[in-house]
Design a protein around this motif. Structure first.
Motif, PDB file in Angstrom:
ATOM      1  N   ALA A 315      27.829  -9.738  48.094  1.00  0.00           N
ATOM      2  CA  ALA A 315      28.496  -8.438  47.942  1.00  0.00           C
ATOM      3  C   ALA A 315      27.508  -7.411  47.392  1.00  0.00           C
ATOM      4  O   ALA A 315      26.759  -7.694  46.465  1.00  0.00           O
ATOM      5  CB  ALA A 315      29.697  -8.567  47.008  1.00  0.00           C
ATOM      6  N   PRO A 316      27.474  -6.210  47.959  1.00  0.00           N
ATOM      7  CA  PRO A 316      26.465  -5.221  47.559  1.00  0.00           C
ATOM      8  C   PRO A 316      26.796  -4.577  46.219  1.00  0.00           C
ATOM      9  O   PRO A 316      27.922  -4.671  45.711  1.00  0.00           O
ATOM     10  CB  PRO A 316      26.529  -4.191  48.682  1.00  0.00           C
ATOM     11  CG  PRO A 316      27.953  -4.249  49.141  1.00  0.00           C
ATOM     12  CD  PRO A 316      28.360  -5.692  49.017  1.00  0.00           C
ATOM     13  N   PHE A 317      25.799  -3.908  45.668  1.00  0.00           N
ATOM     14  CA  PHE A 317      25.952  -3.154  44.423  1.00  0.00           C
ATOM     15  C   PHE A 317      25.944  -1.666  44.733  1.00  0.00           C
ATOM     16  O   PHE A 317      25.198  -1.212  45.609  1.00  0.00           O
ATOM     17  CB  PHE A 317      24.809  -3.490  43.458  1.00  0.00           C
ATOM     18  CG  PHE A 317      24.745  -4.946  43.088  1.00  0.00           C
ATOM     19  CD1 PHE A 317      25.594  -5.471  42.132  1.00  0.00           C
ATOM     20  CD2 PHE A 317      23.837  -5.794  43.712  1.00  0.00           C
ATOM     21  CE1 PHE A 317      25.545  -6.815  41.798  1.00  0.00           C
ATOM     22  CE2 PHE A 317      23.776  -7.141  43.393  1.00  0.00           C
ATOM     23  CZ  PHE A 317      24.636  -7.655  42.432  1.00  0.00           C
ATOM     24  N   HIS A 318      26.772  -0.923  44.024  1.00  0.00           N
ATOM     25  CA  HIS A 318      26.787   0.533  44.135  1.00  0.00           C
ATOM     26  C   HIS A 318      26.344   1.130  42.807  1.00  0.00           C
ATOM     27  O   HIS A 318      26.841   0.727  41.747  1.00  0.00           O
ATOM     28  CB  HIS A 318      28.191   1.047  44.468  1.00  0.00           C
ATOM     29  CG  HIS A 318      28.650   0.692  45.847  1.00  0.00           C
ATOM     30  ND1 HIS A 318      29.915   0.977  46.307  1.00  0.00           N
ATOM     31  CD2 HIS A 318      28.011   0.077  46.880  1.00  0.00           C
ATOM     32  CE1 HIS A 318      30.042   0.540  47.548  1.00  0.00           C
ATOM     33  NE2 HIS A 318      28.900  -0.010  47.913  1.00  0.00           N
ATOM     34  N   VAL A 319      25.436   2.075  42.853  1.00  0.00           N
ATOM     35  CA  VAL A 319      25.057   2.871  41.687  1.00  0.00           C
ATOM     36  C   VAL A 319      25.470   4.298  42.013  1.00  0.00           C
ATOM     37  O   VAL A 319      24.886   4.942  42.879  1.00  0.00           O
ATOM     38  CB  VAL A 319      23.550   2.783  41.408  1.00  0.00           C
ATOM     39  CG1 VAL A 319      23.191   3.647  40.191  1.00  0.00           C
ATOM     40  CG2 VAL A 319      23.121   1.336  41.175  1.00  0.00           C
ATOM     41  N   ARG A 320      26.498   4.780  41.348  1.00  0.00           N
ATOM     42  CA  ARG A 320      27.102   6.067  41.706  1.00  0.00           C
ATOM     43  C   ARG A 320      26.942   7.062  40.565  1.00  0.00           C
ATOM     44  O   ARG A 320      27.501   6.880  39.485  1.00  0.00           O
ATOM     45  CB  ARG A 320      28.579   5.853  42.030  1.00  0.00           C
ATOM     46  CG  ARG A 320      29.348   7.106  42.411  1.00  0.00           C
ATOM     47  CD  ARG A 320      30.777   6.733  42.772  1.00  0.00           C
ATOM     48  NE  ARG A 320      31.660   7.880  42.838  1.00  0.00           N
ATOM     49  CZ  ARG A 320      32.982   7.809  42.980  1.00  0.00           C
ATOM     50  NH1 ARG A 320      33.561   6.615  43.088  1.00  0.00           N
ATOM     51  NH2 ARG A 320      33.712   8.903  43.023  1.00  0.00           N
ATOM     52  N   ARG A 321      26.155   8.095  40.809  1.00  0.00           N
ATOM     53  CA  ARG A 321      26.020   9.187  39.838  1.00  0.00           C
ATOM     54  C   ARG A 321      27.239  10.086  39.962  1.00  0.00           C
ATOM     55  O   ARG A 321      27.614  10.508  41.063  1.00  0.00           O
ATOM     56  CB  ARG A 321      24.756   9.983  40.103  1.00  0.00           C
ATOM     57  CG  ARG A 321      23.463   9.174  40.004  1.00  0.00           C
ATOM     58  CD  ARG A 321      22.266  10.076  40.043  1.00  0.00           C
ATOM     59  NE  ARG A 321      21.019   9.329  40.194  1.00  0.00           N
ATOM     60  CZ  ARG A 321      19.867   9.699  39.638  1.00  0.00           C
ATOM     61  NH1 ARG A 321      19.811  10.813  38.921  1.00  0.00           N
ATOM     62  NH2 ARG A 321      18.771   8.988  39.839  1.00  0.00           N
ATOM     63  N   LEU A 322      27.842  10.416  38.837  1.00  0.00           N
ATOM     64  CA  LEU A 322      29.058  11.222  38.828  1.00  0.00           C
ATOM     65  C   LEU A 322      28.723  12.683  38.523  1.00  0.00           C
ATOM     66  O   LEU A 322      27.784  12.969  37.773  1.00  0.00           O
ATOM     67  CB  LEU A 322      30.032  10.683  37.781  1.00  0.00           C
ATOM     68  CG  LEU A 322      30.429   9.209  37.959  1.00  0.00           C
ATOM     69  CD1 LEU A 322      31.254   8.735  36.763  1.00  0.00           C
ATOM     70  CD2 LEU A 322      31.204   9.016  39.262  1.00  0.00           C
ATOM     71  N   PRO A 323      29.466  13.619  39.081  1.00  0.00           N
ATOM     72  CA  PRO A 323      29.216  15.037  38.811  1.00  0.00           C
ATOM     73  C   PRO A 323      29.265  15.385  37.324  1.00  0.00           C
ATOM     74  O   PRO A 323      28.631  16.341  36.870  1.00  0.00           O
ATOM     75  CB  PRO A 323      30.336  15.752  39.578  1.00  0.00           C
ATOM     76  CG  PRO A 323      30.748  14.787  40.639  1.00  0.00           C
ATOM     77  CD  PRO A 323      30.557  13.421  40.050  1.00  0.00           C
ATOM     78  N   SER A 324      30.011  14.580  36.550  1.00  0.00           N
ATOM     79  CA  SER A 324      30.152  14.819  35.113  1.00  0.00           C
ATOM     80  C   SER A 324      28.911  14.442  34.318  1.00  0.00           C
ATOM     81  O   SER A 324      28.817  14.742  33.126  1.00  0.00           O
ATOM     82  CB  SER A 324      31.333  14.008  34.581  1.00  0.00           C
ATOM     83  OG  SER A 324      31.092  12.608  34.772  1.00  0.00           O
ATOM     84  N   GLY A 325      27.951  13.769  34.975  1.00  0.00           N
ATOM     85  CA  GLY A 325      26.773  13.274  34.262  1.00  0.00           C
ATOM     86  C   GLY A 325      26.862  11.800  33.916  1.00  0.00           C
ATOM     87  O   GLY A 325      25.933  11.237  33.341  1.00  0.00           O
ATOM     88  N   GLY A 326      27.967  11.184  34.277  1.00  0.00           N
ATOM     89  CA  GLY A 326      28.133   9.764  34.038  1.00  0.00           C
ATOM     90  C   GLY A 326      27.635   8.941  35.204  1.00  0.00           C
ATOM     91  O   GLY A 326      27.095   9.471  36.189  1.00  0.00           O
ATOM     92  N   VAL A 327      27.832   7.636  35.114  1.00  0.00           N
ATOM     93  CA  VAL A 327      27.381   6.741  36.180  1.00  0.00           C
ATOM     94  C   VAL A 327      28.284   5.518  36.255  1.00  0.00           C
ATOM     95  O   VAL A 327      28.769   5.021  35.229  1.00  0.00           O
ATOM     96  CB  VAL A 327      25.907   6.327  35.956  1.00  0.00           C
ATOM     97  CG1 VAL A 327      25.761   5.517  34.671  1.00  0.00           C
ATOM     98  CG2 VAL A 327      25.372   5.527  37.139  1.00  0.00           C
ATOM     99  N   LEU A 328      28.544   5.071  37.482  1.00  0.00           N
ATOM    100  CA  LEU A 328      29.277   3.833  37.745  1.00  0.00           C
ATOM    101  C   LEU A 328      28.327   2.814  38.347  1.00  0.00           C
ATOM    102  O   LEU A 328      27.547   3.143  39.251  1.00  0.00           O
ATOM    103  CB  LEU A 328      30.402   4.072  38.753  1.00  0.00           C
ATOM    104  CG  LEU A 328      31.737   4.655  38.323  1.00  0.00           C
ATOM    105  CD1 LEU A 328      32.642   4.781  39.545  1.00  0.00           C
ATOM    106  CD2 LEU A 328      32.406   3.790  37.276  1.00  0.00           C
ATOM    107  N   LEU A 329      28.394   1.590  37.863  1.00  0.00           N
ATOM    108  CA  LEU A 329      27.736   0.453  38.494  1.00  0.00           C
ATOM    109  C   LEU A 329      28.850  -0.477  38.956  1.00  0.00           C
ATOM    110  O   LEU A 329      29.685  -0.884  38.144  1.00  0.00           O
ATOM    111  CB  LEU A 329      26.820  -0.288  37.518  1.00  0.00           C
ATOM    112  CG  LEU A 329      25.754   0.514  36.772  1.00  0.00           C
ATOM    113  CD1 LEU A 329      24.952  -0.417  35.858  1.00  0.00           C
ATOM    114  CD2 LEU A 329      24.831   1.243  37.734  1.00  0.00           C
ATOM    115  N   THR A 330      28.891  -0.817  40.234  1.00  0.00           N
ATOM    116  CA  THR A 330      29.997  -1.640  40.722  1.00  0.00           C
ATOM    117  C   THR A 330      29.527  -2.664  41.743  1.00  0.00           C
ATOM    118  O   THR A 330      28.531  -2.478  42.443  1.00  0.00           O
ATOM    119  CB  THR A 330      31.099  -0.781  41.390  1.00  0.00           C
ATOM    120  OG1 THR A 330      30.560  -0.125  42.545  1.00  0.00           O
ATOM    121  CG2 THR A 330      31.639   0.260  40.437  1.00  0.00           C
ATOM    122  N   THR A 331      30.293  -3.743  41.835  1.00  0.00           N
ATOM    123  CA  THR A 331      30.200  -4.722  42.907  1.00  0.00           C
ATOM    124  C   THR A 331      31.590  -5.311  43.080  1.00  0.00           C
ATOM    125  O   THR A 331      32.547  -4.906  42.406  1.00  0.00           O
ATOM    126  CB  THR A 331      29.133  -5.800  42.615  1.00  0.00           C
ATOM    127  OG1 THR A 331      28.974  -6.620  43.785  1.00  0.00           O
ATOM    128  CG2 THR A 331      29.533  -6.685  41.435  1.00  0.00           C
TER     129      THR A 331
END
Length: 352
Positions: A315-331
């Motif tokens: 399953a792949p990993f997502h690194v998502r930069r958020l407009p708020s300046g935060g970040v999500l790391l997900t799989t």
């Protein structure tokens, strides 16, 4: 209530906890649906009024009285309706048994959250493509629900949160998703993981600790100290004190860029992706059958050991930069974020 779906958890200061609970509840619930609130054996209500629920919570929350609201949500803008339970725990309750302090359980049954059947066209089947298509659905729902819990508005009340397919809030690198309100403090995931595993601390109790204080606790450990993790090689089966300290000292942008570079699907996933996209398109056509002719298809089980193993390993990993300046790391919830972190730290020359 017993849930089989993933668990979503978040941390914020106790004075802002009810406001965070209110914002998350408003972001999750389908307008007009019934709420069931429980705070104790005698403090319960069933209503369609969010104001009535919040009035009771504000009047009685505190001490050992936590708030539990059950209702329904449409994940990721889909047509599906899923049961959820949102809980908010006061500090005294958290000291006795740490749960959250904010927590969402999604789906009453495992199949409520995870697709258990998938439509496929006539012809040869691909377990890998079927698993990849199912993963796309689940991973979108994970990101959607985690953001509704942690960042339903621009208040920034919740600095960090996570998702797991397990029961408890464990080391962030062993979770399947994490949220950090400030991307500059992404190394918090490593520091929290170290302190939790090395000092046997509950993540739920220490998630709000400033990064500087977490660094001091890591620094206080003996030189060469390591904590055990599940990895595929000798190098990735542990995390050293020195690696954590070097990662904290690194420019945050460099650490984030390394994670983004490491979040590249492997060969097995890339091979399955084209057919997975076709299956997702077939799913979309079947969901919109009123718009035209429905293509021929039949349903297959996507919960076999073969499907599950493919997700656990690829399953792949997502690194998502958020407009708020935060970040999500997900799989996918069947996997953990540690392979992403270990690859990124290796690229940076920090794994030792």
């Amino acid at each position: 209530m017993s849930y089989s779906g993933p668990q979503f958890v978040a941390w914020c200061d106790e004075p802002e906890r009810i406001d965070a609970f209110e914002a998350a509840l408003s972001a999750l619930v389908i307008p007009g649906y019934m709420f069931s609130l429980g705070m104790s054996a005698s403090l319960t209500c069933r209503t369609c009024s969010i104001d009535e629920v919040l009035a009771m919570v504000r009047a009685h929350f505190g001490g050992l009285k936590s708030a539990h609201v059950g209702s329904s949500v449409r994940p990721n803008g889909s047509k599906r309706v899923m049961r959820f339970d949102l809980a908010c725990y006061p500090e005294e309750s958290e000291r006795g048994h740490p749960y959250g302090p904010l927590r969402v359980d999604a789906g009453e049954r495992k199949k409520d959250f995870y697709p258990y059947e998938l439509a496929v066209s006539r012809g040869p089947r691909s377990v890998e493509a079927e698993a990849a298509a199912a993963c796309h659905v689940v991973q979108g729902d994970v990101e959607d629900l985690l953001l509704r819990l942690c960042a339903p508005d621009a208040s920034g009340r919740v600095p960090t949160g996570a998702c797991t397919g397990e029961e408890d809030w464990i080391a962030p690198v062993a979770m399947s998703a994490t949220y950090n309100a400030n991307a500059a403090e992404l190394a918090r995931d490593l520091a929290l993981s170290w302190v939790s595993l090395h000092d046997k601390e509950s993540v739920s109790r220490i998630a709000g600790t400033p990064l500087s204080a977490l660094r001091a606790r890591v620094d206080a450990a003996p030189h060469g100290a390591r904590v055990a993790l599940k990895g595929t090689s000798e190098l990735t089966r542990s995390l050293s004190r020195e690696t954590v300290l070097e990662a904290i000292a690194m420019p945050p942008a460099t650490l984030l860029e390394a994670l983004e570079a490491a979040a590249v699907p492997d060969d097995a996933w890339r091979a399955a992706e084209p057919e997975a996209r076709e299956l997702l398109e077939l799913r979309r056509q079947l969901e919109n059958e009123a718009a035209g002719e429905v293509p021929p298809a039949f349903w297959v089980d996507v919960t076999t050991r073969g499907h599950t193993r493919f997700l656990e390993e690829h399953a792949p990993f997502h690194v998502r930069r958020l407009p708020s300046g935060g970040v999500l790391l997900t799989t996918h919830p069947y996997r953990t974020l540690w392979p992403l972190w270990s690859d990124a730290l290796s690229v940076l020359g920090l794994m030792s």
